[in-house]
Scaffold this active site. Structure first.
Site, PDB file in Angstrom:
ATOM      1  N   GLU A 235     -25.666  -6.680 -11.344  1.00  0.00           N
ATOM      2  CA  GLU A 235     -25.921  -5.437 -12.166  1.00  0.00           C
ATOM      3  C   GLU A 235     -25.618  -4.163 -11.333  1.00  0.00           C
ATOM      4  O   GLU A 235     -26.142  -4.117 -10.401  1.00  0.00           O
ATOM      5  CB  GLU A 235     -27.115  -5.538 -12.846  1.00  0.00           C
ATOM      6  CG  GLU A 235     -27.363  -6.561 -14.167  1.00  0.00           C
ATOM      7  CD  GLU A 235     -28.876  -6.406 -14.564  1.00  0.00           C
ATOM      8  OE1 GLU A 235     -29.586  -5.825 -14.326  1.00  0.00           O
ATOM      9  OE2 GLU A 235     -28.878  -7.418 -15.233  1.00  0.00           O
TER      10      GLU A 235
ATOM     11  N   ASP B  89      -7.133   1.269 -29.005  1.00  0.00           N
ATOM     12  CA  ASP B  89      -7.393  -0.067 -28.482  1.00  0.00           C
ATOM     13  C   ASP B  89      -5.897  -0.928 -28.429  1.00  0.00           C
ATOM     14  O   ASP B  89      -5.572  -1.174 -29.522  1.00  0.00           O
ATOM     15  CB  ASP B  89      -8.445  -0.832 -29.744  1.00  0.00           C
ATOM     16  CG  ASP B  89      -8.541  -2.191 -29.523  1.00  0.00           C
ATOM     17  OD1 ASP B  89      -7.862  -2.858 -28.746  1.00  0.00           O
ATOM     18  OD2 ASP B  89      -9.572  -2.614 -30.216  1.00  0.00           O
TER      19      ASP B  89
ATOM     20  N   THR C 162      -8.399  -6.112 -24.412  1.00  0.00           N
ATOM     21  CA  THR C 162      -8.756  -7.448 -24.026  1.00  0.00           C
ATOM     22  C   THR C 162      -7.929  -7.645 -22.557  1.00  0.00           C
ATOM     23  O   THR C 162      -6.936  -6.926 -22.349  1.00  0.00           O
ATOM     24  CB  THR C 162      -8.705  -8.558 -24.753  1.00  0.00           C
ATOM     25  OG1 THR C 162      -7.259  -8.480 -25.458  1.00  0.00           O
ATOM     26  CG2 THR C 162      -9.600  -8.268 -26.002  1.00  0.00           C
TER      27      THR C 162
ATOM     28  N   LYS D 263      -4.748 -11.358 -23.490  1.00  0.00           N
ATOM     29  CA  LYS D 263      -3.663 -11.572 -24.623  1.00  0.00           C
ATOM     30  C   LYS D 263      -2.221 -11.336 -23.865  1.00  0.00           C
ATOM     31  O   LYS D 263      -1.822 -12.292 -22.756  1.00  0.00           O
ATOM     32  CB  LYS D 263      -3.683 -10.656 -25.513  1.00  0.00           C
ATOM     33  CG  LYS D 263      -4.981 -10.829 -26.398  1.00  0.00           C
ATOM     34  CD  LYS D 263      -5.051  -9.830 -27.802  1.00  0.00           C
ATOM     35  CE  LYS D 263      -6.050 -10.341 -28.471  1.00  0.00           C
ATOM     36  NZ  LYS D 263      -7.466  -9.603 -28.288  1.00  0.00           N
TER      37      LYS D 263
END
Ligand code: DSN
Length: 427
Positions: free
Chosen positions: A56, A205, A231, A234
């Site tokens: 973290e 996006d 992402t 893809k």
């Protein structure tokens, strides 16, 4: 020892299913526009001991000891992400594209703020304002449409005048562009002009087209977008995950806080290692060749399907995907049937609404096809008419009845197997 053999010794039930899935992938043509076949290096990095660690925080500022190598891996991933997009800041921790979008919304808008995005059924994503998604629950979406006028040259393409009009009327805090089922080039400059006239921040996006951007086969959202999300699995051909990019130091600070601790806890460090490796692959010259081939293959497949009587929405494609309107082939043909029948033949795709589709989303009048995965196998333009023939033979037989369909799907299945043997997945 092969990984599957090792797994089999440990847990036969799961190992057998993984082996079957590997066989399914190896012997079918993957035409889902949002999927791809990663390299063995990316695959193996995702299965490493980095999964054991909590990290973290960010490199140099973690909440756990023992992060020395994790810091270096994440730095490499960030540095490569910045180089890929030519921007100043990258956050490689989002677990997915939807979480990247959620983190950006949280960083850029107060709850209840208005943002503008494409009418969702015209190709948007659920995180772009679907009612029951966080984006439609905690924010107020307003939408711009595509052109709907068969006589207009821009039919089924983004209506940039409508984008500007929606911005003037609603003064959104964020203007969102980038889609899940849009086959044409996005003009980021026009979006920025619309955003500037109402003081909105432009968020792109680019989940679907990120690999094309990095490979030089689609214009970059920089310098126009204030923030870019994507992402990584893809067209970027990396592990499943998300990524956020910006040129603004101020926004980068807000986004980092919003990803952690705002949205997520411990980052998936094994996935970040796999992202670093995938980004390294994207920075090689061979990736430019790949991106160009993806686009050429999509153009060739769209043309071959049009020749066989299907309508490609907007008249074709500029990128990796196409929306195929099945109705001109037969009014009885639905996207749901086509998806199921093609799967019987080893051709994997998804039903998809076409703009202004009269059928509901579980049925649809279209399928979405994409070429990123078959291009990773090495298929070229010349193979696309063969694939179009497979598709047409199966759908044609399906319209004649179940018996015909079973026979033809069986024959095509064998031909698909043999094509897949000739063009194996990356190994
Ligand atoms: N679900 C993805 C797609 O298939 O386009 C979008 O994230």
């Amino acid at each position: 020892m092969q990984v599957v053999d090792l797994l089999r010794r440990h847990d036969r039930s799961v190992a057998d299913l993984i082996a079957k899935e590997a066989e399914r992938q190896e012997t079918t043509l993957e035409l889902i526009a949002s999927e791809n076949h990663v390299s063995p290096a990316v695959l193996h990095a995702a299965g490493t001991c980095l999964t054991n660690k909590y990290a973290e925080g960010y490199p140099g500022a973690r909440y756990y000891g023992g992060c020395v190598y994790h810091d270096q891996v994440e730095e490499i991933a960030r540095e490569r992400a910045r180089s890929m997009f030519g921007c100043r800041f990258a956050n490689v921790q989002p677990h997915s594209g939807a979480q990247a979008n959620a983190a950006v919304f949280m960083a850029l808008m107060e709850p209840g703020a208005t943002f503008a995005s494409l009418v969702l059924k015209d190709g948007g994503h659920l995180s772009h304002g679907m009612k029951i998604n966080f984006s439609g629950t905690y924010y107020k979406p307003v939408h711009y449409p595509l052109h709907y006028d068969v006589n207009h040259p821009q039919h089924e393409r983004i209506d940039y005048d409508a984008v500007a009009a929606v911005c003037r009327e609603h003064k959104p805090k964020v203007l969102l562009c980038g889609y899940s089922a849009y086959p044409r080039v996005i003009d980021f400059k026009k979006f920025r002009e619309a955003a500037d006239q109402c003081g909105a921040l432009l968020v792109a996006d680019v989940a679907h087209i990120a690999g094309l951007i990095v490979g030089g086969a689609h214009p970059s959202p920089f310098p126009y977008a204030h923030v870019v999300t994507t992402t990584t699995h893809k067209t970027l051909r990396g592990p499943r995950g998300g990524l956020i990019l910006t040129d603004s130091e101020d926004l980068a600070k807000k986004i980092d806080r919003s990803v952690f601790p705002g949205m997520q806890g411990g980052p998936l460090m094994h996935i970040i290692a796999a992202k670093a490796i995938a980004f390294g692959e994207c920075l090689q010259d061979s990736f430019k060749t790949y991106a160009a081939q993806v686009v050429r293959n999509a153009g060739s497949l769209a043309a071959a399907l049009a020749e066989r009587g299907y309508r490609i929405t907007s008249g074709g494609t500029d990128n990796h995907l196409m929306l195929v309107d099945l109705r001109p082939r037969s009014d009885r043909l639905t996207g749901a049937d086509a998806e199921k029948w093609l799967e019987e033949a080893g051709i994997i795709c998804n039903k998809n609404g076409i703009p202004d589709d009269p059928r509901p989303p579980r049925v649809t009048s279209g399928v979405r096809l994409g070429t990123p995965a078959v291009t990773s196998r090495g298929l070229k333009e010349a193979h696309m008419p063969v694939v179009a023939d497979f598709i047409d033979r199966v759908l044609d037989a399906g319209l004649r009845g179940d018996d015909d369909r079973r026979i033809v799907a069986g024959q095509v299945r064998e031909q698909v197997r043999s094509l897949c043997r000739e063009f194996p997945m990356p190994a």
